[in-house]
Motif scaffolding. Sequence first.
Motif, PDB file in Angstrom:
ATOM      1  N   THR A 184      11.637  -2.335  -6.739  1.00 30.49           N
ATOM      2  CA  THR A 184      11.737  -0.871  -6.753  1.00 30.49           C
ATOM      3  C   THR A 184      10.759  -0.268  -7.755  1.00 30.49           C
ATOM      4  OG1 THR A 184      13.563  -0.937  -8.330  1.00 30.49           O
ATOM      5  CG2 THR A 184      14.132  -0.824  -5.999  1.00 30.49           C
ATOM      6  N   GLU A 185      10.458  -1.004  -8.836  1.00 31.00           N
ATOM      7  CA  GLU A 185       9.472  -0.529  -9.802  1.00 31.00           C
ATOM      8  C   GLU A 185       8.068  -0.504  -9.187  1.00 31.00           C
ATOM      9  OE1 GLU A 185       9.869  -0.024 -13.821  1.00 31.00           O
ATOM     10  OE2 GLU A 185      11.236   0.999 -12.442  1.00 31.00           O
ATOM     11  N   THR A 186       7.848  -1.326  -8.158  1.00 33.22           N
ATOM     12  CA  THR A 186       6.567  -1.294  -7.448  1.00 33.22           C
ATOM     13  C   THR A 186       6.619  -0.290  -6.296  1.00 33.22           C
ATOM     14  OG1 THR A 186       7.174  -3.047  -5.891  1.00 33.22           O
ATOM     15  CG2 THR A 186       6.120  -3.729  -7.930  1.00 33.22           C
ATOM     16  N   GLN A 187       7.743   0.430  -6.214  1.00 31.19           N
ATOM     17  CA  GLN A 187       7.955   1.419  -5.152  1.00 31.19           C
ATOM     18  C   GLN A 187       8.007   0.739  -3.778  1.00 31.19           C
ATOM     19  OE1 GLN A 187       4.847   4.328  -5.815  1.00 31.19           O
ATOM     20  NE2 GLN A 187       5.604   4.836  -7.850  1.00 31.19           N
ATOM     21  N   GLN A 188       8.635  -0.453  -3.758  1.00 33.71           N
ATOM     22  CA  GLN A 188       8.772  -1.205  -2.516  1.00 33.71           C
ATOM     23  C   GLN A 188      10.250  -1.443  -2.189  1.00 33.71           C
ATOM     24  OE1 GLN A 188       5.775  -4.481  -1.755  1.00 33.71           O
ATOM     25  NE2 GLN A 188       5.575  -4.313  -3.976  1.00 33.71           N
ATOM     26  N   SER A 189      11.058  -0.375  -2.252  1.00 33.54           N
ATOM     27  CA  SER A 189      12.482  -0.533  -1.960  1.00 33.54           C
ATOM     28  C   SER A 189      12.704  -0.974  -0.515  1.00 33.54           C
ATOM     29  CB  SER A 189      13.230   0.774  -2.238  1.00 33.54           C
ATOM     30  OG  SER A 189      12.677   1.841  -1.493  1.00 33.54           O
ATOM     31  N   GLU A 190      11.782  -0.622   0.390  1.00 31.51           N
ATOM     32  CA  GLU A 190      11.931  -1.061   1.780  1.00 31.51           C
ATOM     33  C   GLU A 190      11.795  -2.582   1.893  1.00 31.51           C
ATOM     34  OE1 GLU A 190      12.940   0.589   4.480  1.00 31.51           O
ATOM     35  OE2 GLU A 190      13.319   2.191   3.038  1.00 31.51           O
ATOM     36  N   LYS A 191      10.955  -3.157   1.035  1.00 35.15           N
ATOM     37  CA  LYS A 191      10.813  -4.610   1.038  1.00 35.15           C
ATOM     38  C   LYS A 191      12.109  -5.263   0.577  1.00 35.15           C
ATOM     39  CE  LYS A 191       7.543  -8.250  -0.149  1.00 35.15           C
ATOM     40  NZ  LYS A 191       6.190  -8.540  -0.709  1.00 35.15           N
TER      41      LYS A 191
END
Length: 224
Positions: A184-191
Motif C-alpha cells: 500500500t505504501e507503493t500505492q499498489q493496494s490492488e496488487k
Amino acid sequence: TSELTTLAHRLGGWALLLSLVNGALYNRVREFDASLAEAVAYVNKRLDKYGLTAFDAEDAVQRQDAVTSTLNASLDRLKPAARERYHLLGIFAEDAAVPVSAAAAAWGLDDADEAADQLELFAKASLLLDFDGKAFRLHDVIRVYLRSQITDLPAANHSLIANWGSLYALPDEYAWRYIGYHLTETQQSEKLRALVLDYRWLYAKLWALDHAAIIADIDRFHLT
C-alpha cells in the motif's frame, strides 16, 4: 557537571533527546579524544546551528521540531551514504521489530553482515530504540522524522519489495507480516487485493505465520 545539567535542561529532560545527545557526546570523547566539557560545547554548537531552543515537550509540533534539530545535529557526523541509509529505515512499519535482512533489502545489500555492522554503528550512536544484533526498532517520533526525509516513499518501498524477490517465498517473518503495508505504501493496494484472493499465496502466508496475519491484511484495506 553544570555543563551537562544545562544541556539536559536545554533538551527539556526528554529521554529521547538525552539519548541522542549521549551518543554524540560518547562519539566526540571516544573518536576525537575530547574532554567532556569540549564535547558538551561541541554538541551545543551543533544544536545552535539547527535552531534548538526551549520547547514544550507536551506540544506535538514543538516536540517534533526539537527531535528534528537534535537529530540533524547528531547526523552531522555521518557520511552522506550512511545518512541516506538511516533515512531509509523510515519505510518500515511503526513499532515493528525489523530484522537485519529487511534493512539489507532496503539498502540493496547482498551482505547481511554489512547491514548488521551499519545498524550496530547506528545503535552505538543512540539512533535506534534498540538493536540486539538480529533486529532493530525505531522510536515512533524518529520514524516520523525519517519518513519526512525520504524523497520518494513509494519508490523506496518498491525497491524493498523487489529485493525481497518472489512474493510467494518472502525471506523472513517481517516480510510476510508487513508485505501488505509495504504494497500500500507503493500505492499498489490492488496488487494486495489480488494476493489475498490467491489461494497459493494465502497458503504460503499461513505456512509462514497464521490466519490472524491474513485477517489483518483484509481488515486493513477492507478487502472483505
